[in-house]
Scaffold this active site. Structure first.
Site, PDB file in Angstrom:
ATOM      1  CB  SER A  25      -0.894   0.034   1.245  1.00  0.00           C
ATOM      2  OG  SER A  25      -1.777  -1.052   1.291  1.00  0.00           O
ATOM      3  CB  ILE A  26       0.379   4.557  -1.635  1.00  0.00           C
ATOM      4  CG1 ILE A  26       0.539   4.117  -3.099  1.00  0.00           C
ATOM      5  CG2 ILE A  26       0.931   5.963  -1.454  1.00  0.00           C
ATOM      6  CD1 ILE A  26      -0.252   4.953  -4.086  1.00  0.00           C
ATOM      7  CG  ASP A  70     -16.264  -0.347   6.597  1.00  0.00           C
ATOM      8  OD1 ASP A  70     -16.467   0.512   5.713  1.00  0.00           O
ATOM      9  OD2 ASP A  70     -16.700  -1.504   6.531  1.00  0.00           O
ATOM     10  CB  ILE A  98      -9.686   5.941   1.893  1.00  0.00           C
ATOM     11  CG1 ILE A  98      -8.962   5.509   3.180  1.00  0.00           C
ATOM     12  CG2 ILE A  98     -10.987   5.163   1.731  1.00  0.00           C
ATOM     13  CD1 ILE A  98      -9.705   5.847   4.448  1.00  0.00           C
ATOM     14  CB  ALA A 101     -15.690   3.509  -7.774  1.00  0.00           C
ATOM     15  CE1 TYR A 161      -7.663   5.919 -11.377  1.00  0.00           C
ATOM     16  CE2 TYR A 161      -8.446   8.134 -11.826  1.00  0.00           C
ATOM     17  CZ  TYR A 161      -7.909   7.209 -10.958  1.00  0.00           C
ATOM     18  OH  TYR A 161      -7.625   7.571  -9.666  1.00  0.00           O
ATOM     19  CE  LYS A 168      -8.186   8.777  -6.376  1.00  0.00           C
ATOM     20  NZ  LYS A 168      -7.787   8.698  -4.950  1.00  0.00           N
ATOM     21  CB  THR A 199      -1.786  -0.457  -4.663  1.00  0.00           C
ATOM     22  OG1 THR A 199      -2.732   0.192  -5.533  1.00  0.00           O
ATOM     23  CG2 THR A 199      -0.514   0.382  -4.588  1.00  0.00           C
ATOM     24  CB  ALA A 201      -6.562   0.789  -4.697  1.00  0.00           C
TER      25      ALA A 201
END
Length: 260
Positions: A25-26, A70, A98, A101, A161, A168, A199, A201
């Site tokens: 994870s970043i 969460d 975080i 979608a 994307y 974003k 990652t 995500a």
């Protein structure tokens, strides 16, 4: 005279890092860097399933707080900040990493996305950062730094994307407004835009491997960014030496975003 130690250390700083899922994870890259520069780091995890991956990481950096978060469960976000206040009474750094979608909406055209899917994506990926800023503000008594993670697809159309692009873009705009509103309290706000990274995500984006290959071939550095590259850069921005940098979207991508 400049105090050089203030440019290289986060000693004594308190950081809250959200969005750690595993060691790829970043957010984990950032948590490691904050810790390496001397900060104490509180970490959150999504649920019990994720906890088994996150807990060993929190132990590795001797995190004094490991909390569930969460965003779809009412009260968990607020509870994390309450725990931070009880433990430390103050906060210097918040990292929001975080994004979510619904898969059907993410994999389809933007024009076809459902209202419910769009609203969920906006709430969890964008509004949650605004809410974190609200909760962090009273704890950042001596100023601080807020970070959120974005991507190049906010500014340019990136194949596959899809709906996350507009989401974003809203997140980056929110960062600018937060920077303007919180700046008088010495709270800085940064949207960080790393290059493509493998990652969990990113695994939800179709044909992501092709995007990685394109980024490596076109970036002036001819290399892909790592979570450690992002972590160190973010940690530097949290230092006192970067106190007059705020409100921008900062790219950590080997220069990929400047290429056509």
């Amino acid at each position: 005279m400049i105090d050089l130690s203030s440019l290289t250390l986060l000693k004594g700083k308190k950081a809250l890092v959200t969005g750690v899922a595993n060691d790829q994870s970043i957010a984990w890259g950032c948590a490691k860097a904050f810790n390496a520069f001397g900060a104490e780091v509180a970490v959150t995890y999504l649920n019990e399933k994720a906890k088994r991956f996150v807990q060993p990481l929190a132990e590795e950096i001797r995190s004094p707080l490991l909390m569930p978060m969460d965003l779809q469960k009412p009260g968990e976000l607020e509870a994390a900040f309450e725990a931070v206040e009880k433990k430390w009474g103050t906060l210097d750094i918040v990292l929001h990493s975080i994004a979510y979608a619904p898969k059907d909406d993410l994999h389809g055209r933007v024009v076809d996305c459902s209202k419910d899917g769009f609203l969920v994506a906006m709430e969890l990926s964008c509004w949650s950062f605004i809410r974190m800023a609200k909760l962090a503000e009273p704890l950042m008594k001596n100023g601080g730094t807020l970070f959120t993670m974005t991507y190049y697809g906010s500014q340019m159309v990136v194949e596959n994307y899809n709906m996350m692009g507009p989401v974003k873009a809203a997140l980056e705009s929110s960062a600018r407004y937060l920077a303007a509103e919180l700046g008088p309290k010495n709270i800085r706000v940064h949207a960080i835009s790393p290059g493509p990274l493998k990652t969990r995500a990113a695994s939800g984006i179709s044909e992501f491997d092709k995007l990685l290959q394109k980024a490596q071939a076109k970036a002036p550095s001819r290399s892909l960014v790592s979570i450690d590259d992002v972590g160190v850069a973010v940690a530097v921005l949290a230092m006192n030496g970067a106190k007059l940098i705020t409100g921008d979207t900062l790219y950590i991508d080997g220069g990929y975003h400047i290429m056509d």
